[in-house]
Every structure is written in structure tokens, then in C-alpha cells.
Enzyme design. Structure first.
Site, mmCIF file in Angstrom:
data_model
loop_
_atom_site.group_PDB
_atom_site.id
_atom_site.type_symbol
_atom_site.label_atom_id
_atom_site.label_comp_id
_atom_site.label_asym_id
_atom_site.label_seq_id
_atom_site.Cartn_x
_atom_site.Cartn_y
_atom_site.Cartn_z
ATOM 1 N N GLU A 1 0.830 -1.208 0.000
ATOM 2 C CA GLU A 1 0.000 0.000 0.000
ATOM 3 C C GLU A 1 0.860 1.251 0.000
ATOM 4 O O GLU A 1 0.558 2.240 -0.671
ATOM 5 C CB GLU A 1 -0.935 -0.032 1.210
ATOM 6 C CG GLU A 1 -1.847 1.181 1.334
ATOM 7 C CD GLU A 1 -1.242 2.268 2.190
ATOM 8 O OE1 GLU A 1 -1.483 3.457 1.904
ATOM 9 O OE2 GLU A 1 -0.522 1.934 3.144
ATOM 10 N N ASP B 1 0.621 3.922 -3.212
ATOM 11 C CA ASP B 1 0.222 5.324 -3.129
ATOM 12 C C ASP B 1 0.993 6.159 -4.160
ATOM 13 O O ASP B 1 0.422 6.999 -4.855
ATOM 14 C CB ASP B 1 0.481 5.841 -1.717
ATOM 15 C CG ASP B 1 0.192 7.325 -1.578
ATOM 16 O OD1 ASP B 1 -0.990 7.707 -1.621
ATOM 17 O OD2 ASP B 1 1.155 8.111 -1.437
ATOM 18 N N ASP C 1 -6.862 1.167 0.707
ATOM 19 C CA ASP C 1 -5.513 0.612 0.882
ATOM 20 C C ASP C 1 -5.304 -0.616 0.012
ATOM 21 O O ASP C 1 -4.222 -0.808 -0.564
ATOM 22 C CB ASP C 1 -5.284 0.241 2.354
ATOM 23 C CG ASP C 1 -5.131 1.463 3.249
ATOM 24 O OD1 ASP C 1 -5.009 2.579 2.708
ATOM 25 O OD2 ASP C 1 -5.138 1.292 4.478
ATOM 26 N N GLU D 1 -4.607 0.425 -3.549
ATOM 27 C CA GLU D 1 -3.228 0.882 -3.723
ATOM 28 C C GLU D 1 -2.258 -0.302 -3.710
ATOM 29 O O GLU D 1 -1.271 -0.310 -4.457
ATOM 30 C CB GLU D 1 -2.880 1.877 -2.623
ATOM 31 C CG GLU D 1 -3.604 3.209 -2.780
ATOM 32 C CD GLU D 1 -3.276 4.208 -1.694
ATOM 33 O OE1 GLU D 1 -3.490 5.411 -1.912
ATOM 34 O OE2 GLU D 1 -2.795 3.792 -0.618
#
Length: 244
Positions: A50, A54, A122, A125
Site C-alpha cells: 500500500e 500510493d 488501501d 493501492e
């Protein structure tokens, strides 16, 4: 490389088919990990993926917007990216994909509905990180992500201040002038049942940009920001800015 079994487990292959992920060169062991929430396993979960995802999301979204809108201003591109990479947008895409059914989450965490949007964002990502690591670039990312970004970006481009006027105005002024707008908000009515109890004015460098009213301070400021954004856009498109 790992000793992850091939062919991968049927449940994981079903996930890939359901989510529409390209199987070419896919690192199955990482995808398996991307679907594990930290509440399910403290040792092997999607937190590190995650973290990388991002950055992958922001880069892929920036590339998408640059190619899709070559004539858009930097202010508009920045505004659209901030919306497209938000947890709210990622949660919406995850829900459209039906991602939740494939996540490994503890029973206690699954009952925490307040944390659900963050879990889904999350996981999105983390999956983007897997797609990036599988090829070492964005080859697998864009075909999977861009179709979800396109309709959202189109709506934002048609009405950039409609989704969050305060954010749109702030990013416009910050990008062009490195200064934030100022809101002057006050209660205007104590009459019971009056839906418009607050009045807000938005100012920028001692210039009044707009006024809004609403049932709450936030609503009034958003209304003022919407008017202020239109004014700032008109000023930005003129040959000479009064704020230069």
C-alpha cells in the site's frame, strides 16, 4: 522469486478474472499478499505494498491526465488528481469491482464499518503496487486503472468546483500564487427552522471573491468557494491577473 505454487490457487485466479487484471507476468505471490489486511496477519499483509501503491497511483494518474487533457492548466490537473487519488474515489472503484469479497480481514475488523473505506482504498493501492512490480513499470497499471479514471475525470473537468469547491479553490490559489484563500464566516439567523443559518465570504489578497450561505459553516464556506472558484478561473484566463 518465490516458491509460490503455480498454477495459483483457484480463489486467486477467480479474483484476477473478477477484477479484470491482466495475468501477463503477474506476480501472484504479491497479489495474494495485497489482499491480506493487517488485522488478519501482522507478519504478512498489504501495508508495504500500500505504501508503494500510493506513489504508483499518483504517478499513473498524473500520466493519464497529462495525456487525456493536454491543454488543461496545471491548476486543473492538480485539482483533478487530488480527487482521483483520494480514498473516496478508490473506495468507489473498489466497490464497483467487488474487491471486498476477496480481502482477508479479521472478524473484528470486518465489523468495523467506519474503517471499511480505508481498508478498500488501501487494498486498491496495494494491487496497483503489485501491477507495477510485476513489470517494473506502468504497463499493467494503465489498462486496469485508466477506464475507471476516465469518467470521473470527465465529470471533474466539466465541473471542477462541483465536487469540493473549497479544495478546488485552495489548490488553484496555492498553485498559482502560493497563498491560501481566507473565509469570513458568521451566524446570520437564530430563527428556528431557517435552513440558511450561516453566511461566509471568501477573500484572497484583500479581494472579495464570493459569498455563500448554508445550514452549517462548512456548507456556507463551500458555497462561497464555488463562487470564488469561478471568479478566480475567469481572472486566471485573462491576459493580466490582478494578483500578479
Amino acid at each position: 522469486m518465490t516458491d509460490y505454487p503455480f498454477p495459483p490457487p483457484a480463489a486467486l485466479r477467480q479474483c484476477v478474472t473478477h477484477l479484470g487484471i491482466a495475468e501477463s507476468a503477474l506476480r501472484w505471490e504479491l497479489l495474494d499478499q495485497a489482499l491480506i489486511h493487517s488485522s488478519y496477519s501482522s507478519e504478512r499483509n498489504n501495508e508495504r505494498l500500500e505504501f508503494l501503491g500510493d506513489s504508483v497511483l499518483r504517478l499513473a494518474t498524473a500520466e493519464f491526465l497529462m495525456e487525456k487533457y493536454p491543454d488543461a492548466s496545471v491548476g486543473d490537473l492538480t485539482m483533478m488528481r487530488s480527487h482521483l487519488v483520494s480514498d473516496q474515489t478508490l473506495t468507489r472503484i473498489a466497490e464497483q469491482l467487488g474487491l471486498e469479497q476477496f480481502l482477508h480481514v479479521s472478524s473484528a475488523a470486518a465489523g468495523d464499518q467506519a474503517a471499511r473505506p480505508k481498508r478498500l482504498a488501501d487494498a486498491m493501492e496495494a494491487i496497483l503496487a503489485v501491477l507495477y512490480l510485476s513489470k517494473g513499470d506502468l504497463q499493467l497499471v494503465h489498462p486496469w486503472l485508466d477506464p475507471h479514471l476516465e469518467p470521473l475525470a470527465r465529470k471533474l473537468m466539466q465541473n471542477p468546483a462541483g465536487h469540493n469547491p473549497k479544495t478546488a479553490l485552495q489548490e488553484l490559489t496555492q498553485k498559482q500564487y502560493k497563498v491560501l484563500p481566507e473565509y469570513r464566516t458568521a451566524e446570520i439567523s437564530m430563527v428556528h427552522g431557517d435552513p440558511e443559518r450561516f453566511r461566509s465570504e471568501v477573500w484572497f489578497r484583500d479581494r472579495h471573491l464570493g459569498t455563500g450561505v448554508g445550514a452549517s459553516r462548512k456548507a456556507a464556506e463551500q458555497a462561497a468557494a464555488s463562487e470564488g472558484y469561478r471568479v478566480m478561473q475567469a481572472m486566471s484566463s485573462s491576459t493580466s491577473s490582478p494578483f500578479s
